[in-house]
Design an enzyme around this catalytic site. Structure first.
Site, PDB file in Angstrom:
ATOM      1  N   TYR A  54       0.837  -1.205   0.000  1.00  0.00           N
ATOM      2  CA  TYR A  54       0.000   0.000   0.000  1.00  0.00           C
ATOM      3  C   TYR A  54       0.868   1.249   0.000  1.00  0.00           C
ATOM      4  O   TYR A  54       0.591   2.225  -0.700  1.00  0.00           O
ATOM      5  CB  TYR A  54      -0.944   0.022   1.219  1.00  0.00           C
ATOM      6  CG  TYR A  54      -1.946   1.150   1.097  1.00  0.00           C
ATOM      7  CD1 TYR A  54      -3.152   0.952   0.433  1.00  0.00           C
ATOM      8  CD2 TYR A  54      -1.654   2.419   1.590  1.00  0.00           C
ATOM      9  CE1 TYR A  54      -4.044   1.993   0.261  1.00  0.00           C
ATOM     10  CE2 TYR A  54      -2.543   3.467   1.425  1.00  0.00           C
ATOM     11  CZ  TYR A  54      -3.739   3.260   0.760  1.00  0.00           C
ATOM     12  OH  TYR A  54      -4.620   4.298   0.591  1.00  0.00           O
ATOM     13  N   PHE A 106      -7.181  22.004 -24.361  1.00  0.00           N
ATOM     14  CA  PHE A 106      -7.486  20.584 -24.455  1.00  0.00           C
ATOM     15  C   PHE A 106      -8.722  20.334 -23.593  1.00  0.00           C
ATOM     16  O   PHE A 106      -8.905  20.981 -22.562  1.00  0.00           O
ATOM     17  CB  PHE A 106      -6.314  19.680 -24.029  1.00  0.00           C
ATOM     18  CG  PHE A 106      -6.647  18.242 -24.319  1.00  0.00           C
ATOM     19  CD1 PHE A 106      -6.672  17.789 -25.618  1.00  0.00           C
ATOM     20  CD2 PHE A 106      -7.034  17.379 -23.295  1.00  0.00           C
ATOM     21  CE1 PHE A 106      -7.070  16.487 -25.917  1.00  0.00           C
ATOM     22  CE2 PHE A 106      -7.430  16.081 -23.583  1.00  0.00           C
ATOM     23  CZ  PHE A 106      -7.447  15.623 -24.891  1.00  0.00           C
ATOM     24  N   THR A 107      -9.556  19.374 -24.032  1.00  0.00           N
ATOM     25  CA  THR A 107     -10.884  19.193 -23.428  1.00  0.00           C
ATOM     26  C   THR A 107     -10.846  19.049 -21.901  1.00  0.00           C
ATOM     27  O   THR A 107     -11.474  19.827 -21.177  1.00  0.00           O
ATOM     28  CB  THR A 107     -11.559  17.967 -24.056  1.00  0.00           C
ATOM     29  OG1 THR A 107     -10.673  16.858 -23.986  1.00  0.00           O
ATOM     30  CG2 THR A 107     -11.924  18.229 -25.515  1.00  0.00           C
ATOM     31  N   ASP A 197       2.105  20.708 -20.045  1.00  0.00           N
ATOM     32  CA  ASP A 197       1.374  19.476 -20.347  1.00  0.00           C
ATOM     33  C   ASP A 197       2.296  18.650 -21.250  1.00  0.00           C
ATOM     34  O   ASP A 197       2.380  18.881 -22.456  1.00  0.00           O
ATOM     35  CB  ASP A 197       0.045  19.796 -21.041  1.00  0.00           C
ATOM     36  CG  ASP A 197      -0.733  18.526 -21.405  1.00  0.00           C
ATOM     37  OD1 ASP A 197      -0.113  17.436 -21.414  1.00  0.00           O
ATOM     38  OD2 ASP A 197      -1.941  18.618 -21.683  1.00  0.00           O
ATOM     39  N   LYS A 240       0.340   8.085 -23.411  1.00  0.00           N
ATOM     40  CA  LYS A 240       0.733   8.422 -24.785  1.00  0.00           C
ATOM     41  C   LYS A 240       2.224   8.143 -24.956  1.00  0.00           C
ATOM     42  O   LYS A 240       2.635   6.996 -25.093  1.00  0.00           O
ATOM     43  CB  LYS A 240       0.400   9.886 -25.088  1.00  0.00           C
ATOM     44  CG  LYS A 240      -1.089  10.144 -25.316  1.00  0.00           C
ATOM     45  CD  LYS A 240      -1.864  10.280 -24.051  1.00  0.00           C
ATOM     46  CE  LYS A 240      -3.256  10.817 -24.271  1.00  0.00           C
ATOM     47  NZ  LYS A 240      -4.059  10.744 -23.039  1.00  0.00           N
ATOM     48  N   ARG A 364     -12.790  15.786 -33.805  1.00  0.00           N
ATOM     49  CA  ARG A 364     -12.134  16.856 -33.045  1.00  0.00           C
ATOM     50  C   ARG A 364     -12.575  18.174 -33.642  1.00  0.00           C
ATOM     51  O   ARG A 364     -11.836  18.876 -34.318  1.00  0.00           O
ATOM     52  CB  ARG A 364     -10.600  16.720 -33.086  1.00  0.00           C
ATOM     53  CG  ARG A 364     -10.058  15.448 -32.459  1.00  0.00           C
ATOM     54  CD  ARG A 364      -9.866  15.466 -30.948  1.00  0.00           C
ATOM     55  NE  ARG A 364     -11.052  15.416 -30.129  1.00  0.00           N
ATOM     56  CZ  ARG A 364     -11.041  15.199 -28.818  1.00  0.00           C
ATOM     57  NH1 ARG A 364      -9.908  14.990 -28.163  1.00  0.00           N
ATOM     58  NH2 ARG A 364     -12.140  15.189 -28.129  1.00  0.00           N
TER      59      ARG A 364
END
Ligand code: P71
Length: 439
Positions: A54, A106-107, A197, A240, A364
């Site tokens: 944990y 970006f969304t 990002d 990604k 998009r």
């Protein structure tokens, strides 16, 4: 493989939304490059070394060391994926009434900024909104737009500049290091942070190596590090560039912000040494980061995208130029000039491609852009695109040939297409679950 008859049924059942298709009904899946890349033998071996304690899992320390080595950030908080990191940084740094400039929205990023009470402001160069412009660094920030915003709103209303490598919705377009250095100088002058990002940072670094003066003898790894060193913090979707199925992190250089994030992560994600990831997934990520900056890998990856893009270009298909790094983006406004944007040209085109060949792509355009949070109208983005996104290390050049052939068929049949109407619209990130009917 499916028949045309099958696909006619499946796309109606999915409400003409490729997010709602079953994967078993898809032949070549170009919905996204997110979590869909193939893991290497080494990564799978790492999975077997999962330490599922944990607290204080050994795999966390491996992941932390890889991030510190290749990206250079000091403090690391794991999250379940990119939007988990966006949630934390937005909650910590944004106050209601703040403005967050960025190189195109970006969304998920913009939604977290808005939920924290902020307003996103697009400060990307104008070329990024023009699919025909062949400017090589369409991810660049327009320094005049940024400085005007700072002067108009005041530096104290701007907690950070959000800078993405590469810019997804512009077509996978890179930022140059020259531009980033200028943004750094400007933000230093006003005491404003840069939050990076870094979802596709290795792909951006490769484009700098290929096209920016002075970088052809530098490795992708060196350029990645140079980019990160010009920024103060980062959010990462490791699904990604970093070649894993799930995972992300928030990376910080400021201790105070780190301390707050380390506390907040236990509320929303998990303890600060796993943040929603399994030990085995953190191990796969540590190894994936190392592989992602390998020059041979990145050349083959971006090279495959270029191969598809050049093929479509040669066939006269309208695509976003220059070809981006993670996919080829079709210009749906030029594909279907007969459709006004409220008939959802890109949504229509992605459905037509699926009907033709079982190739799944992603809208998009106007559906992704959502509604204006004050007026409630659709946002009408200039870019109305269909993304053919290429997963890493999955498909062959022969698959690219099949995809190109299908797009050519759909292009030849473009004249009779009438568009779609939206019959169900969810409140958040509507593109995921919206339902359409044929007009
Ligand atoms: C992509 C995705 C996944 C996605 C997300 C939202 C709508 C459709 C598909 C995710 C990104 C990204 C950038 C630049 C942050 C995230 C969120 N992209 N920044 O392109 O591209 O990361 O999905 O791990 O939460 O298909 P997350």
């Amino acid at each position: 493989m499916t028949s045309r008859e099958d696909r006619e049924r499946y796309i109606v059942e999915a409400g003409y939304n490729t997010f709602l298709l079953k994967s078993k009904d898809v032949y070549i899946d170009l919905l996204t490059d997110s979590g869909t890349s193939a893991m290497s033998d080494r990564q799978w071996a790492g999975i077997m070394m999962g330490d599922e304690a944990y607290a204080g899992s050994e795999n966390f320390y491996h992941m932390e060391a890889a991030i510190q080595k290749y990206y250079g950030y000091k403090h690391i908080i794991p999250t379940h994926q990119g939007r988990g990191a966006e949630h934390l940084i937005s909650k910590i740094l944004i106050k209601p009434g703040d403005f967050i400039p960025g190189n195109m929205y970006f969304t998920t990023t913009r939604l977290h900024q808005e939920l924290a009470g902020g307003t996103f402001v697009d400060v990307i160069v104008d070329e990024a909104h023009d699919p025909e412009s062949t400017f090589q660094f369409k991810g660049n920030i327009d320094l005049n737009k940024l400085e005007n915003l700072i002067k108009e709103k005041g530096a104290d209303k701007i907690p950070y500049v959000c800078m993405a490598t590469t810019v997804n919705l512009a077509g996978g377009q890179p930022i140059s290091l020259a531009n980033l250095r200028d943004v750094r100088a400007l933000t230093h002058k006003y005491g404003i942070r840069i939050v990076h990002d870094m979802t596709r940072v290795a792909e951006n670094a490769f484009m700098i190596q290929q096209f920016e003066e002075g970088y052809k003898n530098k490795s992708t790894a060196e350029i990645v590090r140079e980019i990160c060193d010009l920024t103060d913090a980062a959010t990462m979707s490791s699904k990604k560039d970093a070649l894993v199925s799930i995972g992300g992190f928030l990376a910080l250089n400021e201790y105070d912000v780190y301390e707050e994030a380390r506390n907040l992560v236990v509320v929303y994600e998990g303890l600060h040494t796993y943040g929603g990831m399994a030990g085995r997934d953190m191990e796969a990520l540590a190894i994936g980061i190392t592989e992602s900056v390998n020059d041979d890998h990145i050349r083959a990856r971006v090279g495959q995208v270029m191969y598809l893009g050049r093929k479509l270009e040669a066939a006269g298909i309208p695509i976003v130029k220059p070809i981006g790094t993670h996919g080829v983006f079709l210009d749906a406004k030029k594909f279907y000039p007969q459709l006004t944007q409220d008939k959802f040209p890109a949504q229509t085109l992605s459905a037509e491609i699926y009907l033709d060949s079982g190739v799944r792509s992603m809208e998009r355009g106007i559906v992704s852009a959502g509604r204006n949070k004050i007026t409630g109208d659709h946002n009408y983005p200039n870019l109305e695109l269909v993304r053919l996104t290429i997963p890493r290390r999955v498909y062959t050049q022969a698959h690219m040939d099949v995809i190109a052939e299908s797009i050519e068929y759909v292009y030849a049949d473009r004249e009779d297409i009438k568009g779609l109407k939206m019959t169900y619209e969810p409140k958040y990130l509507r593109f995921f679950q919206a339902i359409f009917e044929k007009l």
